[in-house]
Design an enzyme around this catalytic site. Sequence first.
Site, PDB file in Angstrom:
ATOM      1  N   MET A  38     -41.357 -15.591  16.939  1.00  0.00           N
ATOM      2  CA  MET A  38     -42.066 -16.864  17.083  1.00  0.00           C
ATOM      3  C   MET A  38     -41.067 -18.018  17.088  1.00  0.00           C
ATOM      4  O   MET A  38     -41.434 -19.172  16.855  1.00  0.00           O
ATOM      5  CB  MET A  38     -43.098 -17.036  15.974  1.00  0.00           C
ATOM      6  CG  MET A  38     -44.242 -16.049  16.051  1.00  0.00           C
ATOM      7  SD  MET A  38     -45.778 -16.603  15.297  1.00  0.00           S
ATOM      8  CE  MET A  38     -45.267 -16.888  13.612  1.00  0.00           C
ATOM      9  N   LEU A  41     -35.159 -19.122  15.237  1.00  0.00           N
ATOM     10  CA  LEU A  41     -34.332 -17.931  15.069  1.00  0.00           C
ATOM     11  C   LEU A  41     -33.298 -18.106  13.959  1.00  0.00           C
ATOM     12  O   LEU A  41     -32.701 -19.172  13.794  1.00  0.00           O
ATOM     13  CB  LEU A  41     -33.609 -17.597  16.378  1.00  0.00           C
ATOM     14  CG  LEU A  41     -34.481 -17.320  17.601  1.00  0.00           C
ATOM     15  CD1 LEU A  41     -33.619 -16.840  18.761  1.00  0.00           C
ATOM     16  CD2 LEU A  41     -35.593 -16.319  17.305  1.00  0.00           C
ATOM     17  N   HIS A  42     -33.114 -17.028  13.204  1.00  0.00           N
ATOM     18  CA  HIS A  42     -32.106 -16.979  12.150  1.00  0.00           C
ATOM     19  C   HIS A  42     -31.342 -15.667  12.276  1.00  0.00           C
ATOM     20  O   HIS A  42     -31.548 -14.901  13.234  1.00  0.00           O
ATOM     21  CB  HIS A  42     -32.739 -17.142  10.766  1.00  0.00           C
ATOM     22  CG  HIS A  42     -33.892 -16.215  10.508  1.00  0.00           C
ATOM     23  ND1 HIS A  42     -33.757 -14.846  10.440  1.00  0.00           N
ATOM     24  CD2 HIS A  42     -35.216 -16.460  10.294  1.00  0.00           C
ATOM     25  CE1 HIS A  42     -34.918 -14.287  10.193  1.00  0.00           C
ATOM     26  NE2 HIS A  42     -35.833 -15.236  10.104  1.00  0.00           N
ATOM     27  N   HIS A  45     -33.309 -12.415  13.054  1.00  0.00           N
ATOM     28  CA  HIS A  45     -33.672 -12.212  14.451  1.00  0.00           C
ATOM     29  C   HIS A  45     -32.464 -11.770  15.273  1.00  0.00           C
ATOM     30  O   HIS A  45     -32.562 -10.865  16.110  1.00  0.00           O
ATOM     31  CB  HIS A  45     -34.206 -13.521  15.044  1.00  0.00           C
ATOM     32  CG  HIS A  45     -35.462 -14.025  14.420  1.00  0.00           C
ATOM     33  ND1 HIS A  45     -35.521 -15.207  13.724  1.00  0.00           N
ATOM     34  CD2 HIS A  45     -36.718 -13.511  14.381  1.00  0.00           C
ATOM     35  CE1 HIS A  45     -36.755 -15.414  13.304  1.00  0.00           C
ATOM     36  NE2 HIS A  45     -37.498 -14.393  13.678  1.00  0.00           N
ATOM     37  N   GLY A 168     -38.338  -6.000  12.477  1.00  0.00           N
ATOM     38  CA  GLY A 168     -37.659  -6.027  11.195  1.00  0.00           C
ATOM     39  C   GLY A 168     -38.482  -5.432  10.066  1.00  0.00           C
ATOM     40  O   GLY A 168     -39.699  -5.625   9.992  1.00  0.00           O
ATOM     41  N   GLN A 169     -37.813  -4.734   9.172  1.00  0.00           N
ATOM     42  CA  GLN A 169     -38.482  -4.103   8.027  1.00  0.00           C
ATOM     43  C   GLN A 169     -39.133  -5.115   7.092  1.00  0.00           C
ATOM     44  O   GLN A 169     -40.076  -4.786   6.383  1.00  0.00           O
ATOM     45  CB  GLN A 169     -37.477  -3.259   7.240  1.00  0.00           C
ATOM     46  CG  GLN A 169     -38.076  -2.530   6.053  1.00  0.00           C
ATOM     47  CD  GLN A 169     -37.031  -2.050   5.075  1.00  0.00           C
ATOM     48  OE1 GLN A 169     -36.017  -1.484   5.475  1.00  0.00           O
ATOM     49  NE2 GLN A 169     -37.242  -2.289   3.790  1.00  0.00           N
ATOM     50  N   LYS A 170     -38.657  -6.364   7.088  1.00  0.00           N
ATOM     51  CA  LYS A 170     -39.267  -7.352   6.193  1.00  0.00           C
ATOM     52  C   LYS A 170     -40.773  -7.408   6.402  1.00  0.00           C
ATOM     53  O   LYS A 170     -41.538  -7.542   5.456  1.00  0.00           O
ATOM     54  CB  LYS A 170     -38.662  -8.737   6.413  1.00  0.00           C
ATOM     55  CG  LYS A 170     -39.230  -9.793   5.454  1.00  0.00           C
ATOM     56  CD  LYS A 170     -38.657 -11.159   5.707  1.00  0.00           C
ATOM     57  CE  LYS A 170     -39.268 -11.813   6.914  1.00  0.00           C
ATOM     58  NZ  LYS A 170     -40.713 -12.170   6.694  1.00  0.00           N
ATOM     59  N   GLN A 174     -46.536  -4.859   9.427  1.00  0.00           N
ATOM     60  CA  GLN A 174     -46.548  -5.072  10.865  1.00  0.00           C
ATOM     61  C   GLN A 174     -45.920  -3.886  11.584  1.00  0.00           C
ATOM     62  O   GLN A 174     -46.435  -3.428  12.612  1.00  0.00           O
ATOM     63  CB  GLN A 174     -45.789  -6.353  11.209  1.00  0.00           C
ATOM     64  CG  GLN A 174     -45.592  -6.598  12.686  1.00  0.00           C
ATOM     65  CD  GLN A 174     -44.896  -7.918  12.944  1.00  0.00           C
ATOM     66  OE1 GLN A 174     -45.534  -8.956  12.983  1.00  0.00           O
ATOM     67  NE2 GLN A 174     -43.589  -7.889  13.113  1.00  0.00           N
ATOM     68  N   LEU A 206     -34.343 -13.188   4.811  1.00  0.00           N
ATOM     69  CA  LEU A 206     -34.351 -14.308   5.735  1.00  0.00           C
ATOM     70  C   LEU A 206     -35.716 -14.421   6.401  1.00  0.00           C
ATOM     71  O   LEU A 206     -36.308 -13.429   6.816  1.00  0.00           O
ATOM     72  CB  LEU A 206     -33.258 -14.126   6.790  1.00  0.00           C
ATOM     73  CG  LEU A 206     -31.823 -14.043   6.269  1.00  0.00           C
ATOM     74  CD1 LEU A 206     -30.845 -14.115   7.436  1.00  0.00           C
ATOM     75  CD2 LEU A 206     -31.523 -15.160   5.269  1.00  0.00           C
TER      76      LEU A 206
END
Length: 305
Positions: A38, A41-42, A45, A168-170, A174, A206
């Site tokens: 979305m 970006l950090h 990503h 991402g695993q975070k 999802q 993050l």
Amino acid sequence: MSKQTNSNVLVLHTVAEVRAWRQTQREQNKSVGYVATMGALHAGHLNLVDAAAEQCDSVIVSIFVNPAQFAPHEDLDRYPRTLPDDITKLAAATLPPGTTRTVFAPSVAEMYPRGITTDRAQQRGTFVEVLGLSEMLEGGTRPHFFRGVATVVAKLFHIIMPDHAFFGQKDVQQCCVLRAMVQDLHFPLELHVVPTVRDPEDGLALSSRNVYLSPEQRLRAPSFYRGLCRARDLFDGGIVSREKLIAAVEEEATAGALDIEYISLSNPEDLSELESVGSSGAVLSGAWRMGTTRLIDNILLGFNF
């Protein structure tokens, strides 16, 4: 409408442009890796972009703030939108030589031709629901969320037709929901789950929403991860009890004065709650609020995706 930006990032805005680009990749026999975002970006990503570039010839990143996964009272309007900065970050990323980088940044009207509202009762059109998994964990307090996620990702899979997709695993639930959707709807792609990227100093996962935290909140936010680490140490020492593992997280979260929404020890296959970690492993996860900001985190116990 497409344009070349920063000399090495192709930016596309319409479905027709993406499909023409995809046909070119196919004709050139290039594999395509996809990262859904979305924006804002950090490093997390960009780590997904790196993972995609390691396996694929071309990487495409979608940047779309999806209204369907927000409720009317949530932060859709204030969610950070930083497309020029995001493109600059992708242009600066160090990828293997020859890797092409593309951004798909559609409008809301492009993604939802019938229109979209955050009021689920007023929504019209076609939506995707992954029943069972979507109601667990995050679904308890955000019943709209995974319907919106599954719908927009299904659309993006159809539009982009990637060979590989990276998440991402975070956002562990999802990942479980989308893995089931890929299997159930026979999407011809491989879904990869990439480990969470954390702040190297204090381990906070993050997140684009971290920018909402005040300096004082940012100091307290990592206490949840400290609790997860304590629980992992207990598990590594042979402790499998739900009560003891969750208590370790609660103790650290309480010390950090976090407003805990839930802490879960769940089965990685169906996300049902567990009384102890069994042979299939478990996901230890939770959500908490700091003022108006809601954060999530998790660790995996006894298994990997």
